[in-house]
Scaffold this active site. Structure first.
Site, PDB file in Angstrom:
ATOM      1  N   SER A 132       0.857  -1.193   0.000  1.00 33.13           N
ATOM      2  CA  SER A 132       0.000   0.000   0.000  1.00 33.13           C
ATOM      3  C   SER A 132       0.885   1.232   0.000  1.00 33.13           C
ATOM      4  O   SER A 132       2.038   1.159   0.453  1.00 33.13           O
ATOM      5  CB  SER A 132      -0.853   0.001   1.277  1.00 33.13           C
ATOM      6  OG  SER A 132      -1.538   1.233   1.409  1.00 33.13           O
ATOM      7  N   TYR A 145      -2.078  -0.819  10.775  1.00 30.93           N
ATOM      8  CA  TYR A 145      -2.110  -1.266   9.377  1.00 30.93           C
ATOM      9  C   TYR A 145      -0.895  -0.739   8.609  1.00 30.93           C
ATOM     10  O   TYR A 145      -0.211  -1.486   7.907  1.00 30.93           O
ATOM     11  CB  TYR A 145      -3.399  -0.755   8.734  1.00 30.93           C
ATOM     12  CG  TYR A 145      -3.472  -0.936   7.240  1.00 30.93           C
ATOM     13  CD1 TYR A 145      -3.666  -2.197   6.681  1.00 30.93           C
ATOM     14  CD2 TYR A 145      -3.377   0.157   6.369  1.00 30.93           C
ATOM     15  CE1 TYR A 145      -3.748  -2.360   5.305  1.00 30.93           C
ATOM     16  CE2 TYR A 145      -3.459  -0.004   4.998  1.00 30.93           C
ATOM     17  CZ  TYR A 145      -3.647  -1.265   4.468  1.00 30.93           C
ATOM     18  OH  TYR A 145      -3.730  -1.429   3.109  1.00 30.93           O
TER      19      TYR A 145
HETATM   20  N1  NAP Z   1      -8.811  -0.386  -0.801  1.00 23.84           N
HETATM   21  C1  NAP Z   1      -7.739   0.365  -0.632  1.00 23.84           C
HETATM   22  O1  NAP Z   1      -7.817   1.614  -0.593  1.00 23.84           O
HETATM   23  C2  NAP Z   1      -6.386  -0.276  -0.487  1.00 23.84           C
HETATM   24  C3  NAP Z   1      -5.284   0.582  -0.490  1.00 23.84           C
HETATM   25  C4  NAP Z   1      -4.023   0.041  -0.371  1.00 23.84           C
HETATM   26  C5  NAP Z   1      -3.855  -1.318  -0.242  1.00 23.84           C
HETATM   27  N2  NAP Z   1      -4.932  -2.130  -0.230  1.00 23.84           N
HETATM   28  C6  NAP Z   1      -4.693  -3.561  -0.069  1.00 23.84           C
HETATM   29  O2  NAP Z   1      -5.317  -4.265  -1.103  1.00 23.84           O
HETATM   30  C7  NAP Z   1      -5.664  -5.575  -0.648  1.00 23.84           C
HETATM   31  C8  NAP Z   1      -7.121  -5.831  -0.974  1.00 23.84           C
HETATM   32  O3  NAP Z   1      -7.899  -4.883  -0.272  1.00 23.84           O
HETATM   33  P1  NAP Z   1      -9.371  -4.451  -0.742  1.00 23.84           P
HETATM   34  O4  NAP Z   1      -9.413  -2.982  -0.741  1.00 23.84           O
HETATM   35  O5  NAP Z   1      -9.776  -5.189  -1.945  1.00 23.84           O
HETATM   36  O6  NAP Z   1     -10.219  -4.889   0.532  1.00 23.84           O
HETATM   37  P2  NAP Z   1     -11.104  -6.193   0.806  1.00 23.84           P
HETATM   38  O7  NAP Z   1     -12.225  -6.228  -0.164  1.00 23.84           O
HETATM   39  O8  NAP Z   1     -11.413  -6.215   2.258  1.00 23.84           O
HETATM   40  O9  NAP Z   1     -10.100  -7.379   0.442  1.00 23.84           O
HETATM   41  C9  NAP Z   1      -9.305  -8.040   1.372  1.00 23.84           C
HETATM   42  C10 NAP Z   1      -9.643  -9.511   1.288  1.00 23.84           C
HETATM   43  O10 NAP Z   1      -8.724 -10.265   2.107  1.00 23.84           O
HETATM   44  C11 NAP Z   1      -9.485 -11.232   2.796  1.00 23.84           C
HETATM   45  N3  NAP Z   1      -8.821 -11.733   3.988  1.00 23.84           N
HETATM   46  C12 NAP Z   1      -8.721 -11.165   5.215  1.00 23.84           C
HETATM   47  N4  NAP Z   1      -8.056 -11.973   6.051  1.00 23.84           N
HETATM   48  C13 NAP Z   1      -7.722 -13.075   5.340  1.00 23.84           C
HETATM   49  C14 NAP Z   1      -7.050 -14.269   5.643  1.00 23.84           C
HETATM   50  N5  NAP Z   1      -6.570 -14.516   6.877  1.00 23.84           N
HETATM   51  N6  NAP Z   1      -6.885 -15.196   4.675  1.00 23.84           N
HETATM   52  C15 NAP Z   1      -7.368 -14.966   3.426  1.00 23.84           C
HETATM   53  N7  NAP Z   1      -8.034 -13.863   3.076  1.00 23.84           N
HETATM   54  C16 NAP Z   1      -8.202 -12.922   4.026  1.00 23.84           C
HETATM   55  C17 NAP Z   1     -10.776 -10.518   3.130  1.00 23.84           C
HETATM   56  O11 NAP Z   1     -11.772 -11.433   3.521  1.00 23.84           O
HETATM   57  P3  NAP Z   1     -12.914 -10.948   4.582  1.00 23.84           P
HETATM   58  O12 NAP Z   1     -13.798 -10.040   3.800  1.00 23.84           O
HETATM   59  O13 NAP Z   1     -13.545 -12.227   5.023  1.00 23.84           O
HETATM   60  O14 NAP Z   1     -12.170 -10.255   5.686  1.00 23.84           O
HETATM   61  C18 NAP Z   1     -11.055  -9.800   1.806  1.00 23.84           C
HETATM   62  O15 NAP Z   1     -11.729 -10.655   0.907  1.00 23.84           O
HETATM   63  C19 NAP Z   1      -5.348  -5.605   0.857  1.00 23.84           C
HETATM   64  O16 NAP Z   1      -4.093  -6.210   1.062  1.00 23.84           O
HETATM   65  C20 NAP Z   1      -5.269  -4.125   1.219  1.00 23.84           C
HETATM   66  O17 NAP Z   1      -4.411  -3.894   2.305  1.00 23.84           O
HETATM   67  C21 NAP Z   1      -6.200  -1.644  -0.344  1.00 23.84           C
END
Ligand code: NAP
Length: 263
Positions: A132, A145
């Protein structure tokens, strides 16, 4: 060239959108999820989008789940799963911080080690770490985080250099998204208000902080994940991926500027 690609945390958000985009480009996508139900839903979702996704539950914190990935012959591993804890480092419970590291850093690296065994034996593969821009500049009140992503970005750069020494055509790259509207940021921001009570050092600031974070995310979040999905596709298909892929570019630019200015 068609590749076999495993992605974690693909039940929702960036992971789900990337899984569909990669499958549309003809890759064989193993889209793993946090829960069994998400795996079922994702298979149906893929079907509705006109792509066949192989899905199964892979909780990256569970050794028995991670072991499912070891025998697979993978060209690309996309470590996308992640969670976000928030709150001030002055008072957040260390168990919350530890758990955030357990998922975002230790689970991710443990899975990577298992998959690397096969990639190094076959002398071919790419590992992507979804970090991120919160891993490039400290984010007050989101530090549990932010620290995990600092660790992951450092790990990616270091591991990449280590594997380069082996010259075995196994590459590591970082995906560093800015803010995207997937619901992740709102959940992370809200989490601290579940435990910040009247005795919090910041109790008097809580309402203002809540409103500020909501305002800021609303302002900066990209509404669609397209820009970061494109970077994930690009990095997955590259013969030798770059170290970093950042999107939206404007957020990456601001972060680079902040680092130059020593913020
Ligand atoms: N959205 C943003 O602005 C942003 C910015 C920078 C980086 N990111 C990164 O991008 C990635 C995806 O984020 P996103 O925005 O798409 O959010 P998201 O929809 O919450 O995606 C994260 C996914 O990881 C799953 N997860 C959590 N714990 C887990 C585990 N122990 N084993 C396997 N899966 C697990 C979650 O499942 P549950 O729903 O069951 O928890 C969810 O499906 C993350 O690494 C996040 O840090 C996001």
């Amino acid at each position: 060239m068609q590749k076999t690609i495993l992605i974690t945390g693909a039940g929702t958000g960036i992971g789900r959108d990337s899984a569909v985009a990669l499958a549309r480009r003809g890759h064989s996508v193993i889209a793993t999820t946090h829960t069994e139900q998400q795996a079922l839903d994702l298979r149906a979702y893929g079907h509705a989008q006109g792509v066949a996704l192989e899905t199964f539950k892979l909780d990256i914190t569970l050794p028995e789940d991670r072991a499912l990935a070891e025998p697979l012959v993978l060209d690309v591993l996309i470590n996308n799963a992640g969670i976000g804890e928030s709150g001030s480092l002055a008072e957040v419970d260390m168990e919350r911080v530890r758990h955030n590291f357990e998922v975002n850093v230790f689970g991710t690296l443990a899975l990577t080690q298992l998959v690397l065994k096969g990639m190094l034996a076959r002398q071919q593969g790419t590992v992507l770490l979804v970090s991120s821009i919160a891993g490039r500049v400290p984010m007050p009140f989101l530090m549990p985080y932010s620290m995990t992503k600092f660790a992951l970005s450092a790990a990616g750069a270091g591991l990449r250099a280590e594997l380069d020494l082996l010259k075995q055509n196994v590459h590591v790259a970082l995906i560093e998204p800015g803010a995207f509207h997937t619901g992740f940021n709102q959940q992370m921001s809200a989490r601290k208000f579940d435990w910040m009570g009247a005795d919090s050092y910041f109790a008097a600031h809580a309402d203002a902080l809540r409103a500020k974070e909501a305002r800021e995310f609303k302002l900066v979040e990209a509404r669609s994940t397209d820009a970061i999905v494109r970077k994930i596709v690009q990095a997955s298909e590259a013969r030798r991926p770059r170290l970093r892929y950042v999107a939206p570019w404007i957020q990456g630019f601001v972060v680079r500027l902040a680092r130059i200015l020593g913020v």
